[in-house]
Design an enzyme around this catalytic site. Sequence first.
Site, PDB file in Angstrom:
ATOM      1  N   ASP A   1     -10.243  -4.956  -0.858  1.00  0.00           N
ATOM      2  CA  ASP A   1     -10.450  -3.793   0.014  1.00  0.00           C
ATOM      3  C   ASP A   1     -10.040  -2.490  -0.661  1.00  0.00           C
ATOM      4  OD1 ASP A   1      -7.693  -3.921  -0.042  1.00  0.00           O
ATOM      5  OD2 ASP A   1      -7.451  -4.496   2.046  1.00  0.00           O
TER       6      ASP A   1
ATOM      7  N   TYR B   1      -4.960  -7.214  -8.689  1.00  0.00           N
ATOM      8  CA  TYR B   1      -5.883  -6.087  -8.783  1.00  0.00           C
ATOM      9  C   TYR B   1      -6.693  -6.328 -10.035  1.00  0.00           C
ATOM     10  CZ  TYR B   1      -4.260  -3.068  -5.068  1.00  0.00           C
ATOM     11  OH  TYR B   1      -3.997  -2.547  -3.839  1.00  0.00           O
TER      12      TYR B   1
ATOM     13  N   HIS C   1      -5.156  -3.695   4.703  1.00  0.00           N
ATOM     14  CA  HIS C   1      -4.231  -3.181   3.685  1.00  0.00           C
ATOM     15  C   HIS C   1      -3.140  -2.321   4.345  1.00  0.00           C
ATOM     16  CE1 HIS C   1      -4.383  -2.565  -0.876  1.00  0.00           C
ATOM     17  NE2 HIS C   1      -3.318  -1.900  -0.530  1.00  0.00           N
TER      18      HIS C   1
HETATM   19  C1  PYR Z   1      -1.020   0.359  -2.161  1.00  0.00           C
HETATM   20  O1  PYR Z   1      -0.382   1.397  -2.434  1.00  0.00           O
HETATM   21  O2  PYR Z   1      -1.419   0.118  -1.025  1.00  0.00           O
HETATM   22  C2  PYR Z   1      -1.319  -0.571  -3.208  1.00  0.00           C
HETATM   23  O3  PYR Z   1      -1.825  -1.617  -2.948  1.00  0.00           O
HETATM   24  C3  PYR Z   1      -1.003  -0.218  -4.572  1.00  0.00           C
END
Ligand code: PYR
Length: 495
Positions: free
Chosen positions: A265, A237, A357
């Site tokens: 993303d 990140y 994600h």
């Molecule tokens: C999430 O909670 O999806 C992260 O990547 C921190």
Amino acid sequence: MAKLTGVDVGAHNTKESCWVIVHGKAYDVTEFLPEHPGGSKIILKYAGKDATEEFDPIHPPDTLDKYLDKKFHLGEVDMSTVEVEEKQVDADEAARLERIKHMPALDQCYNLSDFEYVAKQVMRRTGWGYYSSGADDEITMRENRTAFHKIWFRPKILIDVEKIDMTTTMLGSKCSIPFYITATALGKLGHPEGETVLTRAAAQHGIIQMIPTLASCSFDEIVDAADGKQTQWFQLYVNKDRNITKRIVQHAEKRGCKGLFITVDAPQLGRREKDMRSKFADDGSNVQKGGDQDSIDRSQGAARAISSFIDPSLNWKDMPFFQEITKMPIVLKGVQRVDDVIKAVEHGMHGVVLSNHGGRQLDTAPTGIELLGEVMQELRARNLQDKIEVYIDGGVRRASDVVKAVCLGAKGVGIGRPFLYAMSAYGVPGVCRAIQLLKDEFEMNMRLIGANRIQDLTPDLVDTRGLHVHTVPTGNDVLYGGVYDPLVNPAFKAK
Ligand code: PYR
């Protein structure tokens, strides 16, 4: 120097003077209160007390050394003088503890959904809420799963499939099978040893682990837990402060990481209602409430609390910066359109992860598996298919999902939540069993489809005609459907 006592620390239990104990040491966090990314209220709940249990899952152990000025480190506390508070066990918690005593034996878990089923019942509410949540209506999260059902095999017969070789390479590193443990945050919400549980299981099985920026363990703890031979990657990140970013990337490279996965993303973390509802308990504080509580929005659960440092201004022009600071192969994680894959090639990226994600970011974003077919077609049309490695993640629960992705052109597949659930319920043996189940399934699938080696998994082995249709009912996955935890409306207070 004489140790502090519980009474010394206990006297500082206000917003004006707030001391807390973490791992036997006292810290003055008064000035830090307004800056705490998770809000001041949660710290004030522990003002004058031992906060270790709440602190541990969400802060790597080196957090205080790194971020709290040394002048606020007050020294050791004689823990025999600190009153141990009677833990209030409510009915839900009592029922959970009872369920833990009666957990199914590990060998009764036959598939990844079984781990999810057990984890849902034995995990604490906050951990379950954080891991299981998806964005908004969770449409993408569920579609990640069902998308795989829209692809059907076209198996070949009468192929000699006595010998099966599942080994492959990803970013130049050998691995036993084309999937990896992808980065997921806050491992200690599920298991006291956090991400190192995944590391040890990965080592036993020749699986690559992607280390998350937002791990509960420190980065070094996770690397130290490795066996010296296994491959680890680093998920980044990007911090607003590029010096911090540079430092952690270069440290990851120095410690042997073999790939840098930049998450693209998540300029802001998604809105996840299960996480918000089960947010870190912030009531019951004995500290005076009222006034200007704090400016940080704490109502967003764990995700918001840990992510305020992420740089939303990250853009394509930053890519040369990463190429200058590291020699690790760079992969963009969270690519969601075909033309962005082409741009990634043009920017000299080594790979992309087609990912939404885990359905935790933009709801109704496309699934990785659906995008994969389109992406590979375009790459092949431009003769770029060998210029970049394409990975996908999201919704994988069976090895047949991995086989389908590889047939369509993926170099490998990331698996996140299922390993967290196996870890939370059963620790290292749980994760090992989850991996072994996938390996057994994978070998069987290769035989049944008529493929001996990874190179034999080609697009002609799958029928994707239904993949882009979003409205047709798909074959019901009773396992996934059975463990899916529906969103809920607010509960009325007890009379
Ligand atoms: C999430 O909670 O999806 C992260 O990547 C921190």
